[in-house]
Design a protein around this motif. Structure first.
Motif, PDB file in Angstrom:
ATOM      1  N   SER A 126       0.825  -1.207   0.000  1.00  0.00           N
ATOM      2  CA  SER A 126       0.000   0.000   0.000  1.00  0.00           C
ATOM      3  C   SER A 126       0.859   1.256   0.000  1.00  0.00           C
ATOM      4  CB  SER A 126      -0.946   0.020   1.200  1.00  0.00           C
ATOM      5  OG  SER A 126      -0.228   0.056   2.408  1.00  0.00           O
ATOM      6  N   ILE A 130      -3.969   3.613  -1.835  1.00  0.00           N
ATOM      7  CA  ILE A 130      -3.927   2.612  -2.898  1.00  0.00           C
ATOM      8  C   ILE A 130      -3.451   1.295  -2.289  1.00  0.00           C
ATOM      9  CG2 ILE A 130      -2.821   1.902  -5.049  1.00  0.00           C
ATOM     10  CD1 ILE A 130      -2.721   4.844  -5.845  1.00  0.00           C
ATOM     11  N   LEU A 132      -2.635  -2.775  -3.194  1.00  0.00           N
ATOM     12  CA  LEU A 132      -2.383  -3.786  -4.218  1.00  0.00           C
ATOM     13  C   LEU A 132      -2.209  -5.135  -3.537  1.00  0.00           C
ATOM     14  CD1 LEU A 132       0.250  -1.799  -6.321  1.00  0.00           C
ATOM     15  CD2 LEU A 132      -2.237  -1.856  -6.638  1.00  0.00           C
ATOM     16  N   TYR A 133      -2.813  -6.169  -4.113  1.00  0.00           N
ATOM     17  CA  TYR A 133      -2.793  -7.493  -3.505  1.00  0.00           C
ATOM     18  C   TYR A 133      -2.037  -8.478  -4.383  1.00  0.00           C
ATOM     19  CZ  TYR A 133      -6.375  -5.381  -0.628  1.00  0.00           C
ATOM     20  OH  TYR A 133      -7.046  -4.541   0.226  1.00  0.00           O
ATOM     21  N   VAL A 135       1.234  -9.171  -5.095  1.00  0.00           N
ATOM     22  CA  VAL A 135       2.186  -8.549  -6.012  1.00  0.00           C
ATOM     23  C   VAL A 135       3.440  -9.420  -6.115  1.00  0.00           C
ATOM     24  CG1 VAL A 135       3.595  -6.501  -6.446  1.00  0.00           C
ATOM     25  CG2 VAL A 135       1.314  -6.251  -5.424  1.00  0.00           C
ATOM     26  N   ALA A 154       4.174  -4.043  -9.700  1.00  0.00           N
ATOM     27  CA  ALA A 154       3.213  -3.257  -8.909  1.00  0.00           C
ATOM     28  C   ALA A 154       2.673  -2.084  -9.725  1.00  0.00           C
ATOM     29  CB  ALA A 154       3.869  -2.737  -7.628  1.00  0.00           C
ATOM     30  N   LYS A 157      -0.329  -2.121 -12.076  1.00  0.00           N
ATOM     31  CA  LYS A 157      -1.651  -2.225 -11.470  1.00  0.00           C
ATOM     32  C   LYS A 157      -2.247  -0.856 -11.134  1.00  0.00           C
ATOM     33  CE  LYS A 157      -0.789  -6.768  -9.484  1.00  0.00           C
ATOM     34  NZ  LYS A 157      -1.132  -7.657  -8.378  1.00  0.00           N
ATOM     35  N   VAL A 158      -1.498   0.214 -11.443  1.00  0.00           N
ATOM     36  CA  VAL A 158      -1.987   1.583 -11.214  1.00  0.00           C
ATOM     37  C   VAL A 158      -1.752   2.403 -12.473  1.00  0.00           C
ATOM     38  CG1 VAL A 158      -1.564   1.536  -8.716  1.00  0.00           C
ATOM     39  CG2 VAL A 158       0.196   2.418 -10.237  1.00  0.00           C
ATOM     40  N   GLU A 171      -5.555   4.299  -8.732  1.00  0.00           N
ATOM     41  CA  GLU A 171      -5.965   2.901  -8.870  1.00  0.00           C
ATOM     42  C   GLU A 171      -6.717   2.725 -10.174  1.00  0.00           C
ATOM     43  OE1 GLU A 171      -8.677   1.393  -5.932  1.00  0.00           O
ATOM     44  OE2 GLU A 171      -9.925   3.163  -6.027  1.00  0.00           O
TER      45      GLU A 171
END
Length: 172
Positions: A126, A130, A132-133, A135, A154, A157-158, A171
């Motif tokens: 994080s 934001i 992220l899971y 990764v 990572a 994903k953004v 995000e």
């Protein structure tokens, strides 16, 4: 020794003590200024966009890089954004503190040559608001320091947008 000599001697000690205290205060104040120039994002600004998406606003440091405070599995860390890195790259000493598991090793090519790294997975990464899971990342025993390279595993994903000396992460 007269009373005047003793008083002068004590006075000199107090003058030296005052100078030492003043010097310590200056070091303390200027260290905060230098830290702010190195990582101006120790508490990154964040908000929700008009579409309700999480956004984080990062300032460039004095070297032109984007460093920020974030978290891995709810442990505070410092990230250095690196669009040239394929994966998130974690120094072995930091990975050990975070108790990250390893899933085998493989060679990678870095700016400093080839190195053997260990595959790992970050459950939760994080920055600001934001999250992220799962990764992909690797543990790099050759990395020095405590900064984690926030690579494309990572960053893909953004969304990110650079305007001037500011980077906006949003995000997807």
């Amino acid at each position: 020794m007269t009373e005047v000599d003793a008083t002068n001697k004590i006075g000199k000690y107090f003058v030296w003590l005052a100078w030492l205290i003043a010097l310590a205060i200056l070091v303390f104040v200027f260290q905060d200024i230098l830290d702010e120039q190195t990582n101006p994002n120790t508490n990154p600004e964040y908000a929700l966009s008009a579409q309700g998406k999480a956004e984080v606003y990062l300032k460039q440091n004095r070297y032109g890089h984007y460093l920020t405070r974030g978290e891995i599995n709810e442990h505070p860390v410092t990230f250095l954004l690196d669009t040239g890195a394929t994966e998130v790259s974690i120094p072995a000493t930091v990975a050990e503190q975070l108790n990250l598991p390893t899933f085998g090793s493989y060679p990678v090519q870095t700016a400093n040559g080839s190195v053997k790294v260990y595959q790992t997975k970050i459950e939760l990464l994080s920055i600001g608001n934001i999250f992220l899971y799962n990764v992909r990342a690797h543990i790099n025993p050759a990395m020095q320091g405590d900064e984690i390279l926030l690579g494309m595993s990572a960053l893909k994903k953004v969304e990110f947008l650079q305007t001037g000396k500011q980077l906006i992460l949003r995000e997807q």
